[in-house]
Design an enzyme around this catalytic site. Structure first.
Site, mmCIF file in Angstrom:
data_model
loop_
_atom_site.group_PDB
_atom_site.id
_atom_site.type_symbol
_atom_site.label_atom_id
_atom_site.label_comp_id
_atom_site.label_asym_id
_atom_site.label_seq_id
_atom_site.Cartn_x
_atom_site.Cartn_y
_atom_site.Cartn_z
ATOM 1 N N CYS A 23 54.022 39.303 34.932
ATOM 2 C CA CYS A 23 52.899 38.244 35.419
ATOM 3 C C CYS A 23 52.385 39.043 34.004
ATOM 4 C CB CYS A 23 52.848 38.649 36.766
ATOM 5 S SG CYS A 23 50.802 38.414 36.050
ATOM 6 N N HIS A 25 59.596 41.738 41.738
ATOM 7 C CA HIS A 25 60.286 41.449 40.580
ATOM 8 C C HIS A 25 61.117 43.200 40.686
ATOM 9 C CE1 HIS A 25 57.573 38.850 38.827
ATOM 10 N NE2 HIS A 25 56.790 38.866 40.252
ATOM 11 N N ARG A 71 58.638 28.144 37.147
ATOM 12 C CA ARG A 71 56.522 28.960 37.275
ATOM 13 C C ARG A 71 56.687 30.354 37.114
ATOM 14 N NH1 ARG A 71 53.232 33.011 39.407
ATOM 15 N NH2 ARG A 71 54.662 32.557 41.184
HETATM 16 P P1 HMG Z 1 37.380 32.546 35.611
HETATM 17 O O1 HMG Z 1 36.376 32.065 33.868
HETATM 18 O O2 HMG Z 1 36.390 33.209 36.581
HETATM 19 O O3 HMG Z 1 36.553 30.714 35.995
HETATM 20 O O4 HMG Z 1 38.481 32.523 36.527
HETATM 21 P P2 HMG Z 1 36.097 29.751 35.357
HETATM 22 O O5 HMG Z 1 35.453 29.284 37.497
HETATM 23 O O6 HMG Z 1 34.621 30.936 35.045
HETATM 24 O O7 HMG Z 1 35.828 28.757 34.648
HETATM 25 C C1 HMG Z 1 36.391 29.288 33.274
HETATM 26 C C2 HMG Z 1 37.251 28.475 32.580
HETATM 27 O O8 HMG Z 1 37.899 27.926 33.165
HETATM 28 C C3 HMG Z 1 36.237 27.229 31.958
HETATM 29 O O9 HMG Z 1 36.316 26.456 31.583
HETATM 30 C C4 HMG Z 1 36.441 26.377 33.603
HETATM 31 O O10 HMG Z 1 36.862 24.731 33.918
HETATM 32 C C5 HMG Z 1 38.444 26.242 33.444
HETATM 33 P P3 HMG Z 1 35.535 26.377 30.002
HETATM 34 O O11 HMG Z 1 34.258 25.755 30.315
HETATM 35 O O12 HMG Z 1 35.072 27.819 29.506
HETATM 36 O O13 HMG Z 1 36.069 25.379 29.389
HETATM 37 N N1 HMG Z 1 38.998 26.797 34.756
HETATM 38 C C6 HMG Z 1 39.772 25.857 35.053
HETATM 39 N N2 HMG Z 1 40.560 25.474 34.034
HETATM 40 C C7 HMG Z 1 41.856 25.098 34.283
HETATM 41 N N3 HMG Z 1 42.028 24.927 36.189
HETATM 42 C C8 HMG Z 1 41.937 25.424 36.753
HETATM 43 C C9 HMG Z 1 40.590 26.312 36.953
HETATM 44 N N4 HMG Z 1 39.548 26.931 37.019
HETATM 45 C C10 HMG Z 1 38.379 27.182 36.024
HETATM 46 N N5 HMG Z 1 41.940 25.683 37.891
HETATM 47 C C11 HMG Z 1 40.747 31.413 36.931
HETATM 48 C C12 HMG Z 1 39.130 32.377 37.043
HETATM 49 C C13 HMG Z 1 41.000 31.728 38.810
HETATM 50 C C14 HMG Z 1 40.763 30.072 36.340
HETATM 51 C C15 HMG Z 1 40.939 31.976 36.197
HETATM 52 O O14 HMG Z 1 41.102 33.502 36.287
HETATM 53 C C16 HMG Z 1 42.554 31.646 36.161
HETATM 54 O O15 HMG Z 1 42.871 30.679 35.870
HETATM 55 N N6 HMG Z 1 43.277 33.075 36.507
HETATM 56 C C17 HMG Z 1 44.878 32.595 36.623
HETATM 57 C C18 HMG Z 1 46.074 34.003 36.248
HETATM 58 C C19 HMG Z 1 47.594 34.068 36.844
HETATM 59 O O16 HMG Z 1 47.422 32.442 36.496
HETATM 60 N N7 HMG Z 1 48.460 34.241 36.540
HETATM 61 C C20 HMG Z 1 49.480 34.760 36.977
HETATM 62 C C21 HMG Z 1 49.910 33.975 38.024
HETATM 63 S S1 HMG Z 1 49.665 35.263 39.458
HETATM 64 C C22 HMG Z 1 51.399 35.724 39.499
HETATM 65 O O17 HMG Z 1 52.095 35.405 38.812
HETATM 66 C C23 HMG Z 1 51.589 36.755 41.039
HETATM 67 C C24 HMG Z 1 52.799 36.241 41.679
HETATM 68 O O18 HMG Z 1 54.025 35.791 40.555
HETATM 69 C C25 HMG Z 1 52.974 36.882 42.539
HETATM 70 C C26 HMG Z 1 53.477 38.071 42.106
HETATM 71 O O19 HMG Z 1 54.451 38.220 41.626
HETATM 72 O O20 HMG Z 1 52.830 39.170 42.731
HETATM 73 C C27 HMG Z 1 51.790 34.465 42.118
HETATM 74 MG MG MG Z 2 55.224 37.074 39.967
#
Ligand code: HMG
Ligand code: MG
Length: 276
Positions: free
Chosen positions: A229, A198, A4
């Site tokens: 990210c 990272h 992922r």
């Molecule tokens: P939001 O816009 O505040 O959420 O995003 P919302 O509840 O208002 O929903 C907006 C839209 O997203 C809606 O759809 C929801 O249905 C949909 P619309 O009505 O506009 O068509 N939605 C979803 N769809 C699919 N799956 C879901 C979901 N939730 C809402 N689970 C939200 C909030 C958290 C959803 C958004 O900010 C998001 O998806 N963020 C993810 C960001 C991400 O994936 N970042 C990378 C991973 S973290 C990382 O890499 C760090 C890590 O590796 C550790 C490190 O290195 O530090 C882990």
């Molecule tokens: Mg990461």
């Protein structure tokens, strides 16, 4: 160990069948856990829009937990339907990164994670808790070790079985990582802590070595060192799984990984870039 974190940051979408082929190759390497995908908003991270297809297409091997990121209940329900063996919530020790990555404050994120952990516990699915920006935030700079320790304590109290500490920007050095870990280990036992480093500045392996010295034994890595990210501009890939395996083997640990198959999987992962 993750597919992922490698795949989510590629500029062009990696076709679903190639993701599945990568995960299947990783399944042959001897891992006990593979982070396959994340159930997040496709608008936010288009690279992960095929999460359900990926989970349905992989050839699961007995003894491996296939895990997925789930930021909220919607994500958890989808991950559950896709038969994820473990899920991960992901918060941040930095307010600015929390806002940029999951569109809410740290305290709001805890409220969102509670029902996920509750539902997962009911379904007997273990929950991992990621903490991003454990050393520095791409938007607000240095992060205090105490802020990381507080969130680690909260995650453990909420029911997370493991806390993965993410040096999201790769700014950490053995000294800053050690200071952060010492603060965290005041609050949670080392057995539940994982390092997620990272390699932006080429120090991820040194940071792993510093973590091993403090008793940490679980490390995240990405095949081929891919990734970053999408909400941490400039962050290079995760530390390369091959390099981590080599380091831990040199330090005298038994990783259980097949180094030849792992190198082939890493080459395959890097090749995905050339293909797209
Ligand atoms: P939001 O816009 O505040 O959420 O995003 P919302 O509840 O208002 O929903 C907006 C839209 O997203 C809606 O759809 C929801 O249905 C949909 P619309 O009505 O506009 O068509 N939605 C979803 N769809 C699919 N799956 C879901 C979901 N939730 C809402 N689970 C939200 C909030 C958290 C959803 C958004 O900010 C998001 O998806 N963020 C993810 C960001 C991400 O994936 N970042 C990378 C991973 S973290 C990382 O890499 C760090 C890590 O590796 C550790 C490190 O290195 O530090 C882990
Ligand atoms: Mg990461």
């Amino acid at each position: 160990m993750s597919a992922r974190d490698g795949l989510q940051n590629e500029k062009v979408l990696v076709p679903t069948d190639r993701k599945i082929a990568l995960i299947d190759r990783l399944s042959a390497c001897g891992f006990s856990r593979i982070e396959a995908t994340s159930f997040v908003s496709a608008r936010w991270v288009p690279q992960m829009a095929d999460a359900a297809e990926v989970m349905a297409g992989i050839h699961r091997k007995a003894g491996i937990r296939y895990t997925a990121l789930t930021p909220n209940l919607k994500g958890f329900e989808a991950a559950c339907a896709a038969k994820a063996d473990e899920v991960a919530i992901f918060g941040s020790a930095s307010e600015a990164f929390s806002m940029a990555n999951i569109n809410c404050s740290i305290s709001e994120s805890l409220e969102r994670f509670k029902p996920v952990i509750f539902a997962a516990t009911e379904a007997r699915i273990p929950v991992r808790g990621y903490i991003s920006c454990v050393v520095a935030c791409p938007y607000s700079g240095a992060v205090a070790p105490d802020a990381v320790a507080r969130l680690a304590r909260d995650f453990l109290a909420m029911g997370c079985v493991e806390i993965s500490l993410g040096d999201t920007t790769g700014a950490g050095t053995p000294e800053t990582v050690e200071a952060m870990l010492k603060a965290v280990l005041q609050e949670v036992p080392e057995q539940v802590v994982a390092g997620h480093y990272h390699d932006t500045n080429g120090l991820a392996l040194d940071n792993i070595e510093a973590s091993v010295a403090l008793g940490i034994s679980v490390f995240d890595a990405a095949a081929g060192g891919l990734g970053g990210c999408p909400y941490a501009p400039g962050a290079k890939g995760n530390v390369d799984t091959v390099a981590v395996n080599r380091l831990l083997t040199r330090l005298g640990y038994h990783t259980g990984l097949d180094a030849v198959l792992l190198s082939e999987a890493a080459a395959f992962a890097r090749g995905l870039r050339a293909e797209i």
